[in-house]
Design a protein around this motif. Structure first.
Motif, short mmCIF file in Angstrom:
data_model
loop_
_atom_site.label_atom_id
_atom_site.label_comp_id
_atom_site.label_asym_id
_atom_site.label_seq_id
_atom_site.Cartn_x
_atom_site.Cartn_y
_atom_site.Cartn_z
N SER A 113 0.83 -1.21 0.00
CA SER A 113 0.00 0.00 0.00
C SER A 113 0.87 1.26 0.00
O SER A 113 0.61 2.20 -0.75
N THR A 114 1.90 1.26 0.85
CA THR A 114 2.79 2.43 0.92
C THR A 114 3.47 2.67 -0.42
O THR A 114 3.55 3.81 -0.91
N VAL A 117 0.86 4.03 -2.92
CA VAL A 117 0.48 5.41 -2.60
C VAL A 117 1.63 6.37 -2.93
O VAL A 117 1.41 7.48 -3.42
N ASN A 172 1.97 1.64 7.65
CA ASN A 172 0.69 2.37 7.74
C ASN A 172 0.92 3.83 8.13
O ASN A 172 0.26 4.73 7.62
N THR A 175 2.23 5.62 5.06
CA THR A 175 1.12 5.89 4.14
C THR A 175 0.29 7.06 4.63
O THR A 175 -0.05 7.97 3.86
N LEU A 195 -7.62 2.16 0.06
CA LEU A 195 -6.87 1.39 1.06
C LEU A 195 -7.74 0.37 1.78
O LEU A 195 -7.25 -0.63 2.29
#
Length: 345
Positions: A113-114, A117, A172, A175, A195
């Motif tokens: 995810s990081t 993003v 997290n 992000t 997300l």
């Protein structure tokens, strides 16, 4: 007394395979027909015939678009995503000999995810790096950080899980920092919804990216099924049985990273699938990976398709993020698995 090798019960296996495929097709059929616009199954098959073979059935342009371009691609990607995450969970649980291991808990999803993003908002990597590429680099970074933290803590299985939780929090936080400080209000809204997992923007090109990744990942995992069985007795026992432990670990960790990163880059972070489905599959077919991995793939696919249907119908006029639905099922299952794992024999 002579011992004959036990022959596999092929008729039963073939029957089970057909039943599993029928259940998968039924789940896809439900996904195509259920929604705000209810569409009869016969119309859905006609639209499918038109889309695949240009058969010319009298289906309205709106229904054709909803069925073929929107719902079918969405259902297929949900199936691929569920299958790939369930496979990843089964592999990580075998390699780490821990019933709580899965991409979400080990921080692989958070790292992906990081990375995604960073590409979306920072333009990290310029035109060279795609969102999928960023997600892959993030997931590899998460794996490396978790491995370093676990090695520093002695490498024990439960330490790996704790390292994963720490890695998850780290990524997290990264992000959240990127989103809150650098994203516009519109970007922040889009990223936060993404997300939590979202199949809303899925189209056929996404399916064409996810399909080879999931199928190739499954094939590589199946080639290592015997080695995974050997890991049940620990890395030393696997090595004594002739398994190239380091090579197998590198290959299978890389496969889980690629599958997780690809799915996260398309649909966002979805938790608990890789945790719950392997346990359900083991309950059905036992721990042997030659049987376990195909069952994980199919049950994971069916579970995610049904979860996507629920995300569309639970709240009228609204679509819930898919991660919310999987967490509603997965969190209680996680608690049960945790309780059973800690209970003395």
């Amino acid at each position: 007394m002579s011992h004959h090798p036990v022959q596999p019960n092929w008729p039963a296996r073939i029957g089970i395979a057909f039943a599993a495929l029928a259940a998968l097709v039924f789940a896809i059929a439900l996904a195509v027909t259920i929604g705000e616009m209810r569409i009869p199954l016969a119309t859905a098959f006609q639209a499918l015939g038109n889309g695949l073979f240009d058969l010319g059935y009298p289906v309205s342009a709106i229904q054709q678009g909803v069925i073929f371009d929107y719902r079918l691609s969405r259902a297929l990607l949900a199936g691929l995503c569920g299958g790939a995450l369930a496979l990843s969970g089964a592999i990580l649980q075998a390699l780490l000999r821990n019933p709580l291991a899965e991409p979400y808990i080990l921080g692989i999803s958070a790292g992906a995810s990081t990375g995604a993003v960073a590409v979306m908002i920072l333009g990290f990597g310029g035109a060279v790096l795609t969102v999928s590429g960023g997600a892959f680099l993030g997931s590899v970074a998460a794996l490396l950080i978790v491995a370093l933290l676990a090695a520093g803590a002695g490498g024990a299985s439960d330490r790996v899980i704790l390292a994963g939780v720490a890695g998850s929090q780290l990524f997290n936080a990264a992000t959240a920092t990127i989103v809150t400080t650098l994203a516009s209000a519109e970007q922040a809204r889009g990223v936060m919804f993404w997300l939590l997992g979202n199949f809303g923007g899925v189209r056929w090109p996404d399916v064409f990216v996810a399909t080879p990744v999931a199928l190739a990942g499954f094939a590589i995992c199946m080639l290592h099924a015997k080695a995974l069985d050997a890991f049940a007795f620990g890395a030393d026992a696997a090595a004594s049985l002739g398994v190239a432990v380091t090579r197998v670990r590198i290959v299978l960790f890389a496969v889980t990273a690629v599958m997780t990163a690809t799915m996260v880059s398309i649909v966002g972070t979805i938790g608990f699938v890789g945790l719950v489905i392997p346990h359900a599959a083991r309950f059905l077919v036992g721990p042997g990976h030659a049987r376990l991995l195909p069952v994980c793939l199919v049950i994971g696919a069916i579970f995610m398709i049904l979860a996507d249907i629920l995300s569309r119908i639970l709240v009228p006029q609204q679509i819930l993020p898919i991660g919310v639905v999987t967490a509603l099922v997965g969190a209680p299952a996680f608690a049960i698995i945790l309780y059973r794992a800690r209970r003395p024999a």
